[in-house]
Design an enzyme around this catalytic site. Structure first.
Site, PDB file in Angstrom:
ATOM      1  NE  ARG A  15      -1.861  -1.718   3.604  1.00 23.28           N
ATOM      2  CZ  ARG A  15      -2.232  -1.917   4.865  1.00 23.28           C
ATOM      3  NH1 ARG A  15      -3.442  -1.538   5.268  1.00 23.28           N
ATOM      4  NH2 ARG A  15      -1.409  -2.491   5.734  1.00 23.28           N
ATOM      5  CE  LYS A  75       1.280  -2.317   9.562  1.00 24.53           C
ATOM      6  NZ  LYS A  75       0.155  -2.637  10.489  1.00 24.53           N
ATOM      7  CE1 TYR A  94      -5.192   2.022  10.483  1.00 22.14           C
ATOM      8  CE2 TYR A  94      -4.155   1.617   8.359  1.00 22.14           C
ATOM      9  CZ  TYR A  94      -5.290   1.820   9.124  1.00 22.14           C
ATOM     10  OH  TYR A  94      -6.519   1.821   8.517  1.00 22.14           O
ATOM     11  CG  HIS A  96      -1.161  -1.199  15.410  1.00 19.28           C
ATOM     12  ND1 HIS A  96      -2.519  -1.302  15.606  1.00 19.28           N
ATOM     13  CD2 HIS A  96      -0.979  -1.173  14.058  1.00 19.28           C
ATOM     14  CE1 HIS A  96      -3.136  -1.346  14.441  1.00 19.28           C
ATOM     15  NE2 HIS A  96      -2.234  -1.259  13.486  1.00 19.28           N
ATOM     16  CD  GLU A 118      -3.206   2.597  15.610  1.00 22.76           C
ATOM     17  OE1 GLU A 118      -2.269   2.518  16.436  1.00 22.76           O
ATOM     18  OE2 GLU A 118      -3.049   3.025  14.441  1.00 22.76           O
ATOM     19  CG  ASP A 269      -1.428  -4.802  12.668  1.00 25.51           C
ATOM     20  OD1 ASP A 269      -0.333  -5.325  12.428  1.00 25.51           O
ATOM     21  OD2 ASP A 269      -2.115  -4.233  11.809  1.00 25.51           O
TER      22      ASP A 269
END
Length: 371
Positions: A15, A75, A94, A96, A118, A269
């Site tokens: 992506r 990411k 993102y 996490h 997120e 994740d």
């Protein structure tokens, strides 16, 4: 502002954060957008497409990181990118962090402002997580079905079955967006589906939507254990926003499953919701491992395999906030969309998202006291 879009280097991550259309919006606001060379190719976007929308192509990731005020990526930064982190930089991605103490420490030590897709929350929903949850739920069943076949090491079960032969039993744990997407896929493929969750109202909606095509169970250890004994495929989707995932399926439960069954842990994740996937995330280069005779699929970037679909869906959701931050600056952008504050996990060397502070043992600081 100067926005940088780098090529994703996490294993098999195809992506890209920005589409050419979203770049055009940023440039028309008067911003400068740098794109790392070939960053969008796997998603179908050539450098020329970005250039036509006003972006500048830079040859290396180093140039993009060093020249940009905001790094807009998919990411979380991985270790080889830590060297680019610096005070005052904004990373919008993102992240996490609760499941990644090393990255969290880097963000704090280098005083990076981290904005996690997120954790941006609007009316108890996670709008930037939702599109990838939709993809991950569908892919979880698709991938699980593949690994149930004999050539992939599975028990040799077809999800739909055939006349005179029972369909496969798919157990979906959770009742959110991922669970809904997985249920839709599993029902569509003709499986027998059991959805297990704690939210009775949401389980009722599942019954309404899938009228008669599924069964539901309230989530208790006993119900999960019983369901897993007959499960061919288990999709665990349990997520608490920002927190490290709670372990819902114990190792003992896995031991009681039939050999050749498949588990897909979509919560990997956030650290994983299955005891047997903890500390064992996988990638598309090596997506599964076997423990107690059960195939475990724990890919941390499931939507990355369908980059053309995922990139458009992700950009549609995330571009709103990058535009606001670039137009007004971080502090004033919150006046226009207060939910941006819920996405800010670290700021000026401090943790500003309570779930991350609680899970990793940091002091929590109210963002409003720091801005």
């Amino acid at each position: 502002m100067i926005i940088g879009v780098v090529k994703e280097i996490k294993d098999q991550e195809s992506r890209v954060a920005a589409t050419p259309a979203s770049v055009k919006e940023l440039v028309e606001q008067g911003n400068t957008v740098y794109i790392e060379k070939a960053a969008g190719l796997a998603s179908g976007f050539t450098d020329e497409k970005y250039i036509s929308k006003g972006a500048t192509i830079l040859d290396t990731a180093k140039e993009v990181w060093e020249k940009s005020d905001i790094i807009y990526k998919v990411k979380e930064p991985i270790e080889s990118e830590y060297k680019y982190l610096r005070p005052g930089l904004i990373v919008y991605s993102y992240l996490h962090l609760s499941a990644d103490p090393k990255l969290t420490k880097e963000m704090i030590d280098k005083k990076v402002t981290s904005i996690a897709f997120e954790t941006i929350e609007v009316n108890d929903t996670l709008p930037l997580l939702k599109p990838m949850s939709e993809v991950a739920g569908r892919m979880a069943v698709q991938e699980g079905a593949k690994y149930l076949t004999i050539p992939m090491g599975g028990k040799g079960v077809l999800l739909e079955g055939v006349p005179g032969v029972s369909p496969a039993h798919v157990v979906i744990i959770g009742s959110g967006t991922v669970a809904n997407a997985a249920t839709r896929m599993a029902v569509g493929m003709g499986a027998r589906v059991t959805v297990i969750g704690r939210n009775i109202e949401k389980l009722g909606k599942f019954i309404d939507v899938f009228s008669g095509a599924i069964e539901t169970l309230y989530s208790t250890p006993g119900n999960i254990e019983d369901a897993l004994k007959s499960a061919d495929l288990v999709v665990s989707t349990v997520l608490t926003p920002g927190h490290k995932a709670q372990k819902i399926v114990t190792e003992e439960m896995v031991k009681n499953m039939e050999k050749g069954s498949v588990i897909v842990d979509v919560a990997i994740d956030q650290g994983g919701s299955i005891e047997t996937t903890e500390n064992h995330p996988t990638s598309y280069s090596d997506p599964v491992f076997v423990k107690h005779g059960v195939i475990h699929y724990a890919v941390t970037n499931i939507p990355g395999a369908v980059a053309k679909t995922s990139t458009y869906a992700l950009s549609n959701a995330t571009s709103k906030y990058i535009n606001l931050i670039a137009k007004y600056g971080l502090k004033d952008s919150i006046k226009h969309a207060k939910e941006i504050a819920s996405g800010i996990n670290t700021y000026d060397g401090k943790v500003t998202y309570k779930a991350v502070a609680d899970d990793l043992g940091y002091d929590f600081h109210e963002l409003s006291d720091l801005l």
